[in-house]
Write an enzyme that holds these catalytic residues in place. Structure first.
Site, PDB file in Angstrom:
ATOM      1  CE1 TYR A   1      -3.054  -3.001   0.261  1.00 19.07           C
ATOM      2  CE2 TYR A   1      -3.638  -2.329   2.480  1.00 19.07           C
ATOM      3  CZ  TYR A   1      -3.796  -3.177   1.412  1.00 19.07           C
ATOM      4  OH  TYR A   1      -4.716  -4.205   1.482  1.00 19.07           O
TER       5      TYR A   1
ATOM      6  CG  HIS B   1      -0.751  -8.668  -0.198  1.00 16.35           C
ATOM      7  ND1 HIS B   1      -0.473  -7.349   0.091  1.00 16.35           N
ATOM      8  CD2 HIS B   1      -2.007  -8.669  -0.695  1.00 16.35           C
ATOM      9  CE1 HIS B   1      -1.514  -6.596  -0.214  1.00 16.35           C
ATOM     10  NE2 HIS B   1      -2.456  -7.384  -0.702  1.00 16.35           N
TER      11      HIS B   1
END
Length: 279
Positions: free
Chosen positions: A64, A128
Site C-alpha cells: 500500500y 499477500h
C-alpha cells in the site's frame, strides 16, 4: 459495534475495519473514481473518526505504498486502541508491484513493518498472494514461517489473503485466518467462509463494496451476479444491501472498507449497525 472474535484467537475485531490503501498509494488501483492521498491532518481526522465510530481494525500492507510508514506516527498514543493487520509477500515500488515469498524476505518484511508501524508486535499478519495460492502454501512454506514468528511474539495471528477457493481452504487448515473477496457481485469464495465458520477460523472480507463499484448502481458490472432481490435493494441502497449480505454471513469476522472520507465512513458504520442491531 459489538466486537467479533477472530476464529479461535484472543483477538476481537469490530465488524468493520478501515482499509488504508488510499493513505499510501494512488497508482495501480481499481477504484471507480480518482482521489488525492490525504495529508497527515486529514488522515489523522479519518483515523480518529473511525475510532469514535467503534472501529478497532486497521488494515495496511507494504503493497500500500507509504501506508505503513504513515500509520506509525499517526497511531502514536493510541496503539492500544487498534488491531493492526498487515501483510507480507507483495511489494510496491515506483508504481510497480512485485512478489517475494522467500523466508529471508518475509523476515525482513516483518521487521520492516514493525519499525514502520512503531510497534513491537503486529496483531494479524497475512500473506499477500499473487494468485498462486497453492504453490505458495505447499512449496514455499511461508505459513510455517509465520507460525514461527507467532511463537517468537512478533505477530499474534497469521493467515493469508487468498485469491482461489483451493488456496483459501488450504490456508484455513494451517493458519488462524483468511482474507477473501466476498460481495454481492463476487461470491465464489463462499466455501472458504463456510469452512472457516465450521472450523472456528477467522475470516476477513476484502472488497466488500467491490472497491466502490457496487455503490455505482448504473454500472452493470456491480449488479450482474446479484439475485433479483439484491438488485432491487442495490437500486434503493447499495451500501445497506452490501452490508446486510456480507455481515450477515455466518463466519465473517470483519469486512475491510477503504475510504478517506469521514462522512462516507460514518455512513458505512450507520448501514452496518442497521444490520447488526436490527429494529
Amino acid at each position: 459495534m459489538n466486537l467479533r472474535r477472530l476464529g479461535s484467537t484472543d483477538i476481537f475485531l469490530s465488524p468493520l475495519g478501515l482499509g488504508t490503501v488510499k493513505l499510501g498509494r494512488d497508482q495501480g488501483v481499481k477504484y471507480p473514481t480518482g482521489f488525492t492521498i490525504p495529508d497527515d491532518q486529514q488522515a489523522l481526522k479519518l483515523i480518529n473518526r473511525a475510532r469514535e465510530l467503534g472501529i478497532n481494525l486497521i488494515d495496511t500492507a507494504p503493497a500500500y505504498g507509504e501506508s505503513e510508514s504513515r500509520l506509525g506516527p499517526l497511531l502514536k498514543g493510541q496503539r492500544q486502541d487498534w488491531v493492526i493487520c498487515s501483510k507480507v509477500g507483495e511489494e510496491f515500488h515506483q508504481g510497480q508491484s512485485s512478489f517475494n515469498f522467500s523466508p529471508e524476505h518475509t523476515r525482513f518484511s516483518v521487521e520492516r513493518s514493525l519499525q514502520r508501524l512503531h510497534t513491537d508486535c503486529i496483531d494479524i499478519l497475512l500473506v499477500h498472494s499473487n494468485g498462486d495460492d497453492q504453490h505458495i502454501i505447499q512449496h514455499v512454506g511461508i505459513l510455517d514461517l509465520l507460525a514461527d514468528l507467532k511463537a517468537e511474539g512478533k505477530i499474534r495471528a497469521f493467515g493469508m489473503s487468498t485469491k482461489t477457493i483451493e488456496g483459501g481452504l488450504l490456508a484455513a487448515q494451517t493458519s488462524d485466518a483468511v482474507m477473501v473477496t466476498y460481495n454481492l457481485n463476487e461470491r465464489s469464495e463462499r466455501p472458504v467462509i463456510d469452512y472457516c465458520a465450521a472450523h472456528n477460523k477467522g475470516v476477513l472480507i476484502k472488497k466488500a463494496l467491490a472497491s466502490g463499484h457496487i455503490c455505482h448502481t448504473n454500472d452493470n458490472a456491480a449488479t450482474v451476479n446479484s439475485t433479483p432481490e439484491h438488485r432491487d435493494a442495490l437500486a434503493v441502497d447499495p451500501i445497506a444491501a452490501s452490508m446486510e449480505f456480507v455481515l450477515s454471513t455466518p463466519g465473517v469476522s470483519s469486512a475491510i472498507v477503504g475510504t478517506i472520507n469521514p462522512k462516507h465512513l460514518a455512513l458505512n458504520v450507520e448501514k452496518a449497525l442497521a444490520v447488526l442491531t436490527p429494529a
